[in-house]
Design a protein around this motif. Sequence first.
Motif, PDB file in Angstrom:
ATOM      1  N   UNK A 244       0.772  -1.233   0.000  1.00  0.00           N
ATOM      2  CA  UNK A 244       0.000   0.000   0.000  1.00  0.00           C
ATOM      3  C   UNK A 244       0.800   1.276   0.000  1.00  0.00           C
ATOM      4  N   UNK A 245       1.975   1.275   0.613  1.00  0.00           N
ATOM      5  CA  UNK A 245       2.827   2.469   0.627  1.00  0.00           C
ATOM      6  C   UNK A 245       4.287   2.024   0.638  1.00  0.00           C
ATOM      7  N   UNK A 246       5.169   3.006   0.613  1.00  0.00           N
ATOM      8  CA  UNK A 246       6.599   2.699   0.511  1.00  0.00           C
ATOM      9  C   UNK A 246       7.106   1.939   1.729  1.00  0.00           C
ATOM     10  N   UNK A 247       6.595   2.261   2.896  1.00  0.00           N
ATOM     11  CA  UNK A 247       7.022   1.571   4.115  1.00  0.00           C
ATOM     12  C   UNK A 247       6.660   0.088   4.058  1.00  0.00           C
ATOM     13  N   UNK A 253      10.114  -6.306   1.016  1.00  0.00           N
ATOM     14  CA  UNK A 253      11.427  -6.606   0.442  1.00  0.00           C
ATOM     15  C   UNK A 253      12.344  -7.214   1.497  1.00  0.00           C
ATOM     16  N   UNK A 254      12.256  -6.700   2.716  1.00  0.00           N
ATOM     17  CA  UNK A 254      13.079  -7.261   3.795  1.00  0.00           C
ATOM     18  C   UNK A 254      12.670  -8.703   4.086  1.00  0.00           C
ATOM     19  N   UNK A 255      11.351  -8.951   4.061  1.00  0.00           N
ATOM     20  CA  UNK A 255      10.871 -10.318   4.284  1.00  0.00           C
ATOM     21  C   UNK A 255      11.334 -11.244   3.164  1.00  0.00           C
ATOM     22  N   UNK A 256      11.309 -10.744   1.915  1.00  0.00           N
ATOM     23  CA  UNK A 256      11.734 -11.587   0.783  1.00  0.00           C
ATOM     24  C   UNK A 256      13.214 -11.906   0.882  1.00  0.00           C
TER      25      UNK A 256
END
Length: 484
Positions: A244-247, A253-256
Amino acid sequence: FFCLSLNNLLFGFALFNWCVAGNIAVHLSLSPLPCEQPAFSLFLFVILQLIHIYLHILTNPFAAFLHRFHLGLSHSMENPHSPISIPEASPKPYKKSFVTTLMEAASLRSPFKEDTYFTSHLKASEKKALQELKDKLMASYGPDGECTMWGIPLLAEDEKADVVLLKFLRARDFRVLDSFRMLEKCLAWRKEFKADSVGEEDLGFKELEGVVAYMHGYDREGHPVCYNAYGVFKDKDMYERIFGDEEKLNKFLRWRIQVLERGISLLHFKPGGINSIIQVTDLKDMPKRELRVASNQILSLFQDNYPEMVARKIFINVPWYFSVLYSMFGPFLTQRTKSKFVISREGHAAETLYKFIRPEDVPVQYGGLSRPNDLQKPASEFTVKGGEKVNIQIEGIEAGATITWDLVVGGWDLEYSAEFVPNKEDSYTIAVEKPRKLSPTEEAIRNSYTSKESGKLVLSVDNTSSRRKKVAAYRYTVRKSTLE
């Protein structure tokens, strides 16, 4: 000669048209398509490339023959001691459709040969490059400098450090300066990202675990397998919750990266060992336009900071146009990169995965036997030839015993039944499961039966209506009665 000349002419014109249409990238993790490009230009490009591929087939019959041989279309010998009975049959040859032929032509490649990472196997120039990279690291960080990656001190004179350094050298074709710069940027990124500790963090993506990206089992050679499936994001509410937003995007991305780091922790980093993973990407229902930003960032992070970590990239449930697009850009990829790619069209996931992963390690949703929280009991594999009926006989079942079985056939599209045959001659055969046709997307069968008398269970797989050879697997357990 005419076909070859016309083939080259069409490819040249198609390449010019591609310059007008714009760049189309085949990503390693996701595959955004050129939705914003001029429709007519793209359409003309696709049509010309279809003709180009077909003429390529006409002018390369020997390559097509080699490809069919590589896929293992020749019959394998049966085990004479197997509990499987196979009636003789002589089916007519299976004829492939025009689209199927095009897709196979798009995936023609030499088999990928993974690096062994033995320094004794390196060329003289590659050994020299490795030593120069070590010298640059020593000069930059000093003997007491902090220079570690995945828990491996890169300045240590050992084989694990050599494996890591050779990955960066291979990614830059053994250009020492380029490899050193890539390595420096990666070390800086890992420190800023805190990549060494990300594997232990709770990032709150429980709903994505085991669905979007997850490590699951190993391939036949021992590589850890990472599955990726982004179809869940076609749901707008799910998409907004995650991207939904950049955060939120940065957290995803950190989870991936966390999933990848956990997979890398399973590697040996040892010459001759398992030093890379397998990536399986499911393209079914994937919202390409919406995930373009995320896919570009994932791709960038993987390429810049995880060189030579993927031994093979398998795309499953691939739409036909994806294969056409891949065939267009194949000439622009290195042979090494192309050899890592495997493309499987929709409805053929199980058949493709079985070539690299044992059925008991393939998730049940992709036509395997592996279910969540299941014990990984080995399965017996067998082949069902076109026009044949296979009977699996499980004998020695005592009265009161309960037998539980799993059975799967890659690509199904055949008839299955199960019956219990008592040992006594005056007893009747019991239809445990009546004959029924199974669709290509059917999950593995799991059932159980408690016998009232001793006998055998017969599982039947009837492929007489098909000309295609299929790979299958089964396993079973027998639990004796606890009653005296």
